[in-house]
Design a protein around this motif. Structure first.
Motif, short mmCIF file in Angstrom:
data_model
loop_
_atom_site.label_atom_id
_atom_site.label_comp_id
_atom_site.label_asym_id
_atom_site.label_seq_id
_atom_site.Cartn_x
_atom_site.Cartn_y
_atom_site.Cartn_z
N GLU A 111 -4.05 -5.90 4.06
CA GLU A 111 -2.71 -5.68 3.49
C GLU A 111 -2.52 -4.21 3.09
N ILE A 112 -3.59 -3.65 2.52
CA ILE A 112 -3.51 -2.24 2.10
C ILE A 112 -3.27 -1.35 3.32
N ALA A 113 -4.03 -1.61 4.40
CA ALA A 113 -3.88 -0.78 5.61
C ALA A 113 -2.46 -0.88 6.17
N ILE A 114 -1.90 -2.09 6.17
CA ILE A 114 -0.53 -2.29 6.68
C ILE A 114 0.47 -1.53 5.80
N ASN A 115 0.33 -1.69 4.48
CA ASN A 115 1.27 -1.02 3.55
C ASN A 115 1.20 0.50 3.67
N VAL A 116 -0.03 1.02 3.78
CA VAL A 116 -0.21 2.48 3.88
C VAL A 116 0.45 2.98 5.16
N ASP A 117 0.21 2.27 6.26
CA ASP A 117 0.75 2.69 7.55
C ASP A 117 2.29 2.67 7.52
N ARG A 118 2.86 1.59 7.00
CA ARG A 118 4.33 1.47 6.94
C ARG A 118 4.93 2.57 6.08
N ALA A 119 4.31 2.80 4.92
CA ALA A 119 4.85 3.82 3.99
C ALA A 119 4.76 5.21 4.62
N ALA A 120 3.66 5.46 5.33
CA ALA A 120 3.49 6.79 5.96
C ALA A 120 4.51 6.99 7.08
N VAL A 121 4.75 5.94 7.86
CA VAL A 121 5.72 6.05 8.96
C VAL A 121 7.12 6.25 8.39
N SER A 122 7.50 5.46 7.38
CA SER A 122 8.88 5.55 6.89
C SER A 122 9.17 6.89 6.20
N THR A 123 8.15 7.49 5.61
CA THR A 123 8.38 8.80 4.97
C THR A 123 8.10 9.96 5.93
N GLY A 124 7.56 9.65 7.11
CA GLY A 124 7.31 10.68 8.12
C GLY A 124 6.09 11.52 7.86
N ILE A 125 5.13 10.99 7.07
CA ILE A 125 3.96 11.83 6.74
C ILE A 125 2.68 11.35 7.42
N SER A 126 2.80 10.51 8.46
CA SER A 126 1.59 10.02 9.16
C SER A 126 0.66 11.16 9.61
N PRO A 127 1.19 12.29 10.10
CA PRO A 127 0.28 13.37 10.52
C PRO A 127 -0.51 13.98 9.36
N LEU A 128 -0.14 13.67 8.14
CA LEU A 128 -0.81 14.29 6.98
C LEU A 128 -1.90 13.40 6.37
N LEU A 129 -2.12 12.20 6.93
CA LEU A 129 -2.97 11.21 6.26
C LEU A 129 -4.38 11.69 5.92
N ASP A 130 -4.95 12.59 6.76
CA ASP A 130 -6.33 13.06 6.50
C ASP A 130 -6.37 14.34 5.68
N ARG A 131 -5.21 14.83 5.28
CA ARG A 131 -5.17 16.12 4.56
C ARG A 131 -5.53 15.95 3.09
N VAL A 132 -5.86 17.10 2.45
CA VAL A 132 -6.16 17.12 1.02
C VAL A 132 -4.83 17.31 0.27
N PRO A 133 -4.45 16.37 -0.61
CA PRO A 133 -3.11 16.44 -1.23
C PRO A 133 -2.77 17.78 -1.88
N HIS A 134 -3.72 18.37 -2.63
CA HIS A 134 -3.33 19.59 -3.37
C HIS A 134 -3.19 20.82 -2.47
N GLN A 135 -3.56 20.66 -1.17
CA GLN A 135 -3.36 21.78 -0.24
C GLN A 135 -2.02 21.70 0.49
N LEU A 136 -1.27 20.64 0.24
CA LEU A 136 0.02 20.47 0.93
C LEU A 136 1.12 21.29 0.25
#
Ligand code: ADP
Ligand code: MG
Length: 270
Positions: A111-136
């Motif tokens: 369920e977590i994997a599905i929710n993460v994927d959906r949220a990343a797609v809808s906000t358009g940030i899928s390409p950022l999933l492996d990045r370090v948050p404070h470097q964005l």
């Protein structure tokens, strides 16, 4: 059926100061997208902190879907994206950050994997999933924080200045995404009045500790005197409509409705 959010006679003041909120009452129903506008220091962020249970009221009541908000208690029914989103990102990667909320809700790994994927797609940030948050960039951080909240599927979504630091493409995506969430209830504070006009089904003007107007955005926000009195200005699109109406070249509904007084706009106030 109870309101998603019910606020009654809410009073709050920081120690040693006059009350920021002085007996505020209003309800938010399922599917309503409510804009909260007002001058700097009106208490918009403070109201959000109270609804999220981060600070507690001096008096009054806040109910989420019929249950009282308790200070310090994690409530997955409320998801807030802070004005300063960098403070909200705490994990080593974007993916882990988005998964943090769903994990705390006790969802299964699938369920977590599905929710993460959906949220990343809808906000358009899928390409950022492996990045370090404070470097964005700050705009990217804002969208990651939003994805983390959406992944929890809260009943009430609270956004504090969501378009600050978003470029035009991400801003358009955010507009479309929020409008597509038909069943979701939202409270959105913003100085981006065109954004409020486009996204929200209702707007509340907060100033001097009280609700000054509450109604349909094209009516409330076209009230020149009301907006000026509370440190706001007419959104440009409504100004243009009004001038076209005055010059006789057009009589758009918005311009005509702009004549409605602020008192009429108060009718939705709970
Ligand atoms: N932690 C705090 N301590 C004391 N005063 C605060 C604190 N946070 C905000 N305030 C004051 O409370 C008022 C409302 O602030 P805020 O809710 O941030 O307004 P807004 O979000 O509408 O700009 C302001 O006068 C602000 O200076
Ligand atoms: Mg604020």
């Amino acid at each position: 059926m109870s309101s998603v959010l019910a606020i009654k006679d809410l009073i709050f003041g920081y120690p040693g100061q006059v009350p920021v909120l002085n007996a505020i009452s209003f309800n938010v129903q399922r599917g309503e997208r409510v804009g909260l506008i007002g001058p700097n220091g009106a208490g918009k962020t403070t109201l959000f902190l109270l609804i999220s249970g981060i600070v507690s009221a001096k008096a009054g009541q806040i109910m989420i879907s019929g249950s009282p908000v308790l200070k310090g208690r994690f409530n997955p029914a409320v998801g807030m994206v802070f004005q300063h989103t960098a403070d909200q990102l705490i994990c080593p990667t974007v993916c882990e950050d988005i998964a943090f909320g769903p994990q705390n809700m006790g969802l299964t790994p699938e369920e977590i994997a599905i929710n993460v994927d959906r949220a990343a797609v809808s906000t358009g940030i899928s390409p950022l999933l492996d990045r370090v948050p404070h470097q964005l960039s700050s705009g990217e951080q804002r969208l990651v924080a939003l994805a983390g909240i959406i992944a929890m599927q809260p009943e009430l979504l609270i956004l504090d200045e969501p378009t600050a630091d978003l470029d035009m493409r991400y801003r358009r995506r955010l507009v479309g995404m929020l409008k597509d969430m038909m069943q979701k209830s939202m409270l959105i504070a913003s100085h981006d009045l065109e954004f409020i006009l486009e996204v929200c089904t209702r707007v509340i003007v907060l100033d001097q500790g009280a609700i000054q107007a509450d109604g349909e955005p094209p009516i409330v926000m076209a009230d020149h005197h009301l907006m000026e009195e509370h440190g706001l200005e007419l959104p440009h699109s409504l100004t243009a409509a009004w001038h076209r109406h005055r010059s006789g070249t057009e009589c758009p509904e918005n311009a005509v409705r702009g004549n409605v007084s602020s008192a009429a706009g108060k009718t939705n106030s709970a």
